[in-house]
Design an enzyme around this catalytic site. Structure first.
Site, PDB file in Angstrom:
ATOM      1  N   GLU A 144     -62.360  74.243  41.267  1.00 44.59           N
ATOM      2  CA  GLU A 144     -63.577  73.678  40.272  1.00 44.59           C
ATOM      3  C   GLU A 144     -64.159  72.552  40.605  1.00 44.59           C
ATOM      4  O   GLU A 144     -63.696  71.436  39.892  1.00 44.59           O
ATOM      5  CB  GLU A 144     -61.768  73.540  39.161  1.00 44.59           C
ATOM      6  CG  GLU A 144     -60.786  74.099  38.445  1.00 44.59           C
ATOM      7  CD  GLU A 144     -60.250  73.838  37.314  1.00 44.59           C
ATOM      8  OE1 GLU A 144     -60.563  72.350  37.468  1.00 44.59           O
ATOM      9  OE2 GLU A 144     -59.316  74.153  37.231  1.00 44.59           O
ATOM     10  N   GLU A 250     -54.378  79.936  38.762  1.00 45.74           N
ATOM     11  CA  GLU A 250     -54.483  78.873  38.016  1.00 45.74           C
ATOM     12  C   GLU A 250     -54.327  79.658  37.143  1.00 45.74           C
ATOM     13  O   GLU A 250     -55.565  80.025  36.100  1.00 45.74           O
ATOM     14  CB  GLU A 250     -54.517  77.591  37.925  1.00 45.74           C
ATOM     15  CG  GLU A 250     -54.931  76.914  39.582  1.00 45.74           C
ATOM     16  CD  GLU A 250     -55.362  75.453  39.091  1.00 45.74           C
ATOM     17  OE1 GLU A 250     -55.002  75.296  37.692  1.00 45.74           O
ATOM     18  OE2 GLU A 250     -55.767  74.402  40.089  1.00 45.74           O
TER      19      GLU A 250
END
Length: 315
Positions: A144, A250
């Protein structure tokens, strides 16, 4: 033919060439327990999507170490994969805890300019060389990165260049179980993000697996449980576009207000079915209370939700 061999073949030949090579090789024939994986480099081919989890130490459940936390979650679900985070450089294997021979997704961070300059070459070459050969290791650099780049902490160009440098280090280990895994936000695929996800993508000749972090809602009290197609459809399409294996690093959701857990449990089952149908390598639930970081508590603590994830793991 195991999927890690397919990946290493694709890296050498390019994706189109690997499809032909793989087809040729295939034509020639060439409850609450730990997952059972043979202790060999060439384990059985992965035939379905693996379940997994992220977690933290939770003293209220008796945890004193990450090993305790892993043992607790593995006992509850029978995990097939596990997620490991490092806020900086990775620790020597087995790292924060010993997960046996479970498939592992591990991420670490370091400034791209330092990576490009070779500042951490010795440590990282040692780490890649020491990686297990009896399981698949999906290693990820600076998962990310989008917000960091938006804040000006480093540039997208430096991020891509750092990835290319790291892959050259990983290749020196000559371990086909190591897969360079880019993990991006599912949000970056949404028009509202104002982003082009390919700004962070160093190329299919560098990356082995493209994975995504995608949540039903990162805040407390979501309005509803979005359909899997709404949540993951753009990710599936992006992976098909660049010809890379697909995974979810995730995912999760808080309970919709008024839900006793049965609604989220049904959503979990729908998500697992959808991602399995779309050939995700693994799906790792973010079983973490993240309220201290301005988000919500994603943990599954109701019986219905736990049963749904356990069923996924045993399917």
């Amino acid at each position: 033919m195991t999927h890690h061999v397919v990946r290493s073949t694709r890296r050498r030949l390019g994706y189109a060439g690997a499809v032909v090579a793989t087809a040729g090789l295939l034509a020639t024939g060439s409850t609450f327990a730990f997952a059972d994986t043979p202790d060999t480099q060439e384990s059985a081919p992965q035939s379905t999507t693996l379940c997994g989890a992220s977690f933290l130490i939770e003293p209220e459940y008796g945890d004193k170490t990450y090993q305790d936390a892993f043992n607790r979650l593995d006992k509850a679900y029978g995990l097939e994969s596990v997620r490991v985070f490092y806020s900086g450089l990775p620790k020597d294997w087995p790292g924060r805890f010993d997960s046996g021979a479970l498939t592992t997704t591990v991420s670490f961070k370091a400034a791209p300019r330092d990576i490009i300059a070779g500042k951490h070459d010795a440590l990282l070459k040692k780490w890649f060389a020491g990686a297990p050969t009896d399981r698949d290791i999906y290693w990820s650099y600076y998962h990310e990165p989008e917000d960091n780049i938006a804040k000006g902490e480093f540039t997208a160009a430096d991020y891509r260049a750092a990835w290319k440098h790291l892959v050259t280090l990983a290749d020196t280990a000559d371990n086909p179980r190591l897969s360079a895994t880019l993990i991006l936000m599912g949000w970056s695929l949404e028009p509202g993000s104002g982003r082009d996800w390919k700004d962070y993508f160093p190329g299919s000749d560098v990356i082995d697996v493209l994975a995504w972090d995608t949540y039903n809602d990162i805040h407390a009290d979501p309005d509803s449980y979005l359909s899997p197609e709404e949540l993951f459809g753009k990710s599936v399409a992006a992976n098909k576009e660049v010809g890379l294996p697909f995974a979810i690093a995730e995912t999760g959701s808080d309970l919709v207000p008024g839900d006793d857990g049965s609604g989220r449990a049904a959503w979990i089952t729908e998500v697992a079915d959808y991602l399995t149908d779309n050939d995700a390598l693994w799906v790792q639930y973010f079983d973490v209370d993240f309220t201290d970081h301005g988000f919500t508590d994603f943990r599954i603590r109701d019986a219905a939700g736990q049963a749904a994830w356990r069923d996924f793991c045993s399917s």
